[in-house]
Design an enzyme around this catalytic site. Structure first.
Site, mmCIF file in Angstrom:
data_model
loop_
_atom_site.group_PDB
_atom_site.id
_atom_site.type_symbol
_atom_site.label_atom_id
_atom_site.label_comp_id
_atom_site.label_asym_id
_atom_site.label_seq_id
_atom_site.Cartn_x
_atom_site.Cartn_y
_atom_site.Cartn_z
ATOM 1 N N VAL A 89 29.569 45.740 41.376
ATOM 2 C CA VAL A 89 28.495 45.069 42.112
ATOM 3 C C VAL A 89 27.365 44.726 41.148
ATOM 4 O O VAL A 89 26.738 45.618 40.567
ATOM 5 C CB VAL A 89 27.970 45.963 43.245
ATOM 6 C CG1 VAL A 89 26.799 45.282 43.966
ATOM 7 C CG2 VAL A 89 29.083 46.301 44.223
ATOM 8 N N LEU A 100 21.793 37.932 47.867
ATOM 9 C CA LEU A 100 23.194 37.744 47.477
ATOM 10 C C LEU A 100 24.024 39.000 47.720
ATOM 11 O O LEU A 100 25.152 38.923 48.215
ATOM 12 C CB LEU A 100 23.280 37.319 46.006
ATOM 13 C CG LEU A 100 22.577 36.002 45.642
ATOM 14 C CD1 LEU A 100 22.789 35.667 44.179
ATOM 15 C CD2 LEU A 100 23.084 34.867 46.538
ATOM 16 N N LEU A 101 23.483 40.166 47.374
ATOM 17 C CA LEU A 101 24.214 41.402 47.642
ATOM 18 C C LEU A 101 24.397 41.593 49.140
ATOM 19 O O LEU A 101 25.469 42.007 49.600
ATOM 20 C CB LEU A 101 23.483 42.599 47.041
ATOM 21 C CG LEU A 101 24.090 43.971 47.371
ATOM 22 C CD1 LEU A 101 25.560 44.049 46.983
ATOM 23 C CD2 LEU A 101 23.293 45.087 46.697
ATOM 24 N N TYR A 130 21.800 51.314 48.528
ATOM 25 C CA TYR A 130 22.892 51.212 49.492
ATOM 26 C C TYR A 130 22.611 51.818 50.862
ATOM 27 O O TYR A 130 23.376 51.585 51.795
ATOM 28 C CB TYR A 130 24.154 51.830 48.879
ATOM 29 C CG TYR A 130 24.641 51.021 47.699
ATOM 30 C CD1 TYR A 130 25.303 49.812 47.889
ATOM 31 C CD2 TYR A 130 24.380 51.424 46.394
ATOM 32 C CE1 TYR A 130 25.713 49.044 46.806
ATOM 33 C CE2 TYR A 130 24.791 50.668 45.309
ATOM 34 C CZ TYR A 130 25.457 49.477 45.526
ATOM 35 O OH TYR A 130 25.857 48.715 44.458
ATOM 36 N N PHE A 421 34.577 55.189 39.995
ATOM 37 C CA PHE A 421 35.322 53.945 40.195
ATOM 38 C C PHE A 421 34.354 52.791 40.363
ATOM 39 O O PHE A 421 33.161 52.993 40.513
ATOM 40 C CB PHE A 421 36.272 54.046 41.391
ATOM 41 C CG PHE A 421 35.610 54.408 42.696
ATOM 42 C CD1 PHE A 421 35.123 53.423 43.542
ATOM 43 C CD2 PHE A 421 35.477 55.735 43.093
ATOM 44 C CE1 PHE A 421 34.521 53.745 44.749
ATOM 45 C CE2 PHE A 421 34.885 56.077 44.292
ATOM 46 C CZ PHE A 421 34.401 55.091 45.117
#
Length: 421
Positions: A89, A100-101, A130, A421
């Protein structure tokens, strides 16, 4: 400088011939060299371009990146649930604050919910980003640095196992053969653990080169029980540091250590503390209640050097998520779950009986009101509803409900995700 309005920028899945541009934007966002060597770019293209890659394009140039892939997260009790794993991201510095995110995340989470994924997962580079998308920190990670001479083992070092087990050094090819089955055993018993695909094993053993910097092969060790069964595995690297008086001051850095028995865990840590010339062992990412310090005769020799949030989760299906996990006792709780994105909100009755749990929509009065991001904090059992209530993140609608929630949801050992990850 004039900026286009957000919807003048095209957010969409990338085409195969746009992969190099997408990768350049990804590297730029992560403050890396923008252009990869052609051979590394081709390896990444072969392994990633056919996946779920989103990009934002301004006048044909990629200015934001987003990738997700299938994953499983182990719930409390050992059941794996389908997850939408989110990574890669970035938003290019020239295009921040344009939503945009938000657009990429909204598109991906909606698709994940429609696919039937139970949760979404990610490792957050920055804490504040987040939560507004419904994610909450669900596990924590610790790292210790062991001062080997102070650990209390004495001049001859730690004694090796006397149970018939042994530690053997192996090669990367052995790791690719033995590691996946051992990891499956680990993740079945470790809430918060995530699945690893074949590509993970290839990248992390050097069979596939994903990065432009030179590959440094680690040392690999396995612990075998008396009957020859592999019960533990470690990967580590050592530096080459010597003092002014020609004294060895080397550090062994653990890249990964997984075990499925206490004997394997003890043997591998003792092995690392017995390597000649090594005076420090950096543990790598470990569970917040790892037994490592207490394995040492002097636990103070293990200094806590990192403590941080790790795996973040976002519930996409509250009912399936709550039914997938196990509970330490019977009871019931009515949860009013707020979800600004409209993906998983509602009022749910969690009814835990000796033969299993059900979670269903209900019209009964709520016992607790909380955001979906805070339910994600509670789902793996690491956070306390009472702590969240003190912070005002959980509202108690019925006296005593937070204590009921903690009795139902908290676990005796803390969840842990070994992977990045």
């Amino acid at each position: 400088m004039s900026h286009p309005v957000p919807h003048d920028i095209d957010v969409r899945p990338i085409a195969e011939d746009e992969f190099a541009d997408w990768q350049r934007a990804l590297n730029t966002g992560f403050l890396l060299e923008p252009t990869l060597p052609p051979e590394i770019l081709e390896v990444r293209r072969r392994n990633l371009a056919s996946g779920r890659l989103l990009g934002a394009f301004d006048r044909g140039r990629c200015v934001a990146t987003f990738r997700s892939f299938p994953q499983e997260v182990t719930a409390v009790g050992g059941t794996p649930v389908a997850a939408d794993a989110i990574t890669s991201v970035t938003v290019t510095p020239t295009h921040r604050r344009r939503g945009l995110l938000t657009r990429m995340m909204g598109s991906d989470l909606t698709a994940a919910r429609e696919r039937g994924d139970v949760v979404a997962s990610l490792i957050a580079a920055e804490y504040p980003i987040y939560g507004r998308f419904g994610f909450g920190p669900a596990t924590t990670t610790n790292e210790w640095t062991i001062d080997v001479p102070r650990a209390g083992f004495g001049p001859r070092g730690p004694a090796m196992p006397e149970d018939g087990g042994r530690v053997d050094l192996v090669d990367a090819e052995d790791v690719r053969k033995l590691g996946p089955e051992l990891h499956e055993r680990l993740r079945r018993g470790q809430p918060g653990a995530v699945s690893r695909d074949e590509l993970w094993w290839q990248v992390n053993t050097g069979a596939v080169r994903f990065h432009a910097d030179r590959w440094r092969e680690p040392c690999y060790g396995v612990y075998r029980s008396a009957d020859g069964e592999v019960e533990g595995m470690v990967a580590y690297r050592c530096d080459d540091t010597w003092g002014d008086a020609k004294q060895p001051l080397n550090t062994a850095t653990v890249l990964g250590l997984m075990t499925v028995t206490p004997a394997a865990e003890r043997a591998l840590w003792y092995y690392l503390c017995s390597i000649d010339w090594v005076v420090r062992v950096k543990s790598g990412w470990r569970s917040p209640d790892d037994v490592l310090p207490l394995l040492l005769p002097d636990p103070r020799a293990a200094r806590l050097t990192t403590q941080a949030d790790w795996l973040w989760l976002r519930l996409l299906d509250v009912a399936r998520a709550m039914e997938a996990r196990s509970y330490p006792s019977a009871g019931e709780l009515v949860l009013e779950v707020a979800d600004a994105a409209g993906l998983a909100g509602g009022r749910y009755l969690l009814d835990v009986a000796p033969d299993g749990a059900s979670c269903t929509p209900t019209s009964r009065s709520a016992d607790l009101t909380l955001d979906v991001s805070d339910l994600a904090r509670l789902w793996l059992g690491d956070e306390s509803a009472e702590r969240l209530a003190v912070l005002g993140r959980v509202r108690e609608e019925r006296a005593g409900a937070v204590r009921v929630a903690d009795a139902l949801l908290r676990t005796s050992r803390r969840p842990w995700c070994p992977d990045m990850f």
